[in-house]
Each structure stands twice: as structure tokens, then as C-alpha cells.
Design a protein around this motif. Sequence first.
Motif, short mmCIF file in Angstrom:
data_model
loop_
_atom_site.label_atom_id
_atom_site.label_comp_id
_atom_site.label_asym_id
_atom_site.label_seq_id
_atom_site.Cartn_x
_atom_site.Cartn_y
_atom_site.Cartn_z
N LEU A 56 5.76 -55.57 -48.92
CA LEU A 56 4.36 -55.68 -48.50
C LEU A 56 4.22 -56.69 -47.37
O LEU A 56 3.46 -56.48 -46.42
CB LEU A 56 3.50 -56.10 -49.70
N ALA A 60 3.26 -52.10 -43.13
CA ALA A 60 2.94 -50.81 -43.73
C ALA A 60 4.17 -49.92 -43.90
O ALA A 60 4.35 -49.29 -44.95
CB ALA A 60 1.88 -50.09 -42.91
N PHE A 63 6.38 -51.14 -46.72
CA PHE A 63 5.73 -50.95 -48.02
C PHE A 63 5.74 -49.48 -48.43
O PHE A 63 5.99 -49.16 -49.60
CB PHE A 63 4.29 -51.48 -47.98
N ASP A 64 5.49 -48.58 -47.46
CA ASP A 64 5.50 -47.16 -47.78
C ASP A 64 6.90 -46.68 -48.19
O ASP A 64 7.04 -45.80 -49.04
CB ASP A 64 4.98 -46.34 -46.59
N ARG A 67 7.18 -47.59 -51.72
CA ARG A 67 6.40 -46.62 -52.50
C ARG A 67 7.17 -45.31 -52.68
O ARG A 67 7.16 -44.73 -53.77
CB ARG A 67 5.06 -46.33 -51.80
N SER B 47 -2.28 -48.11 -52.05
CA SER B 47 -2.06 -47.95 -50.61
C SER B 47 -1.78 -49.32 -49.99
O SER B 47 -2.13 -50.36 -50.56
CB SER B 47 -3.29 -47.34 -49.95
N TYR B 48 -1.16 -49.31 -48.82
CA TYR B 48 -0.81 -50.57 -48.14
C TYR B 48 -2.05 -51.45 -47.94
O TYR B 48 -2.03 -52.64 -48.24
CB TYR B 48 -0.13 -50.27 -46.80
N LEU B 52 -2.49 -55.00 -49.70
CA LEU B 52 -2.52 -56.18 -48.84
C LEU B 52 -3.77 -57.01 -49.13
O LEU B 52 -3.70 -58.23 -49.31
CB LEU B 52 -2.48 -55.77 -47.36
#
Lengths: 135, 118
Positions: A56, A60, A63-64, A67, B47-48, B52
Motif C-alpha cells: 500500500l 496503486a 497494492f493491486d 490484491r 480498493s487502493y 489508503l
Amino acid sequence: MSRYRSTAKTAARTYMQPMAGWWTKNPYFVRYMVREGSALLLTAYALVLLVGLWRLSQGAAAFDAWRAALASPLSVVFHAVGLVMVVYHSYTWFDVMPKTAPDQPIDPKLITGGGIAAAVAVSVLILAALLWGAP
Amino acid sequence: MKPSSEPIFWMLFGGGGMLSALIGPVLILVTGILVPFGLLLPQDTMSYDRMLAFAQHPLAKLAVLVVISLFMFHGCHRTLHSLHDLGVHTGTGAKVAFYGVATLATLLTAGLLLVIGF
């Protein structure tokens, strides 16, 4: 491996009871070791969360990717096994709670039941907050 | 008598045991099963942008730190003591290693939460 071991103080060879697999001989001890094993899963899960936090902090795309890794078959199996083990930990935790605080004027069954009820209530609250999109 | 560090580790073990007994299953269910499969919860749950914003909130930072740290101390304490039951003789070295890993994870979490900012 030899079942005899010489200690530093005595030259005598002391008989050592073999330890391998002792807990498999009694269902009570199997349950005990399964409970202890839940700690390994919990540690690994905390590390999964830590990696998620690290990803994170990287943005993005990172982080994705984390995920996406969560949706991999290996991850799903790990979390499914982890879920069962930690539910068992939860049950045993509240089951022994009356014994960790003996001589209470409260019925032990009430302490165990209360703990389990609290866990269920908190879980439902968290799911409800996520469902209705709490900030 | 020399003061023992054992009560501190036992309290961290107990705190982690209680916290994971209360919210461990639901956390694993949400982050490991429901969200990856897109079940039940809104698609943007993790979601990011949402995560965040969550990690930037001071109270959420505290929650994340407490969860990761206590889960680690609980797990490491219990595993360290299980080694004895498996016939592994643990000494100071094993103690330093196990509680060291939990301490390191705690410091890393705190550091990352600071990097993510407010």
C-alpha cells in the motif's frame, strides 16, 4: 538418533524418552497441538497483512498486485485453512477462559458463552460496517 | 530475585489471543475469502483509494498496529512454547529469535504507517 544422551555434568548415558509423535497417540493431545498450530497460521496471516501495508505504501500498482496475489489458489487455500484454525482457536480461547480466572462467582458456561457471543457480535458489526460502506 | 520479562510476553500473548479470538476469523474471512472472490461486500471494499484513506486515519493506524503486533506476539509466543512440546530444547537464542521477529514486525508496521502519512 540415539535415545541416550550424555550430559555435561555426568558421563552417564541418561535414557531420554523419545518425543517424536507423542501427541498423535491421544485425541486430546491432537486437539491441543492443532490449537497450538493455529498460532502458526495467525503469525503467517499477520505477515500477509504486513506485506499488504508495505505494498500500500508503494502505490496503486503495487497494492493491486498484492490484491491479485490474494485471489491466487494458494492464497485462498491458506486463508480457508487459516479461517478454520483461527475459529478453532477462538472457540478454545473462550472455552478455557473460565479456567484462567477460577473462583469467579459467575457460571463458567456463562463466561464461555459470553465470549463466543461477543466474538460473533463484533464480527457481525464489522461485516455490517463494510456492507454499508462506513468511512 | 531478578525481574523476569515473562509477564510482559505473557500479556502480549494474552492480548493477542483475545483480540484474535474476537476478530481473527472475520478478518481472515473478509481479506482472504470475501474480497478476493467479490462476495457479499461492495467491490471497492479493499480498493487502493479506500485502503489508503483508511491507513491515513490516526485511529485506523492504531488499529492496524495493534492487530499486526499482537497477532505476531501471540503467534510467536505460542510457537516458541510448542517447540518444547515437540522435544526441541529452546534457550535464550530461540527466545531472542521469536520475540525478535514479533518486535521487528511491530517496528516495520509502525514505520510503514508513518511512511503512508496522515
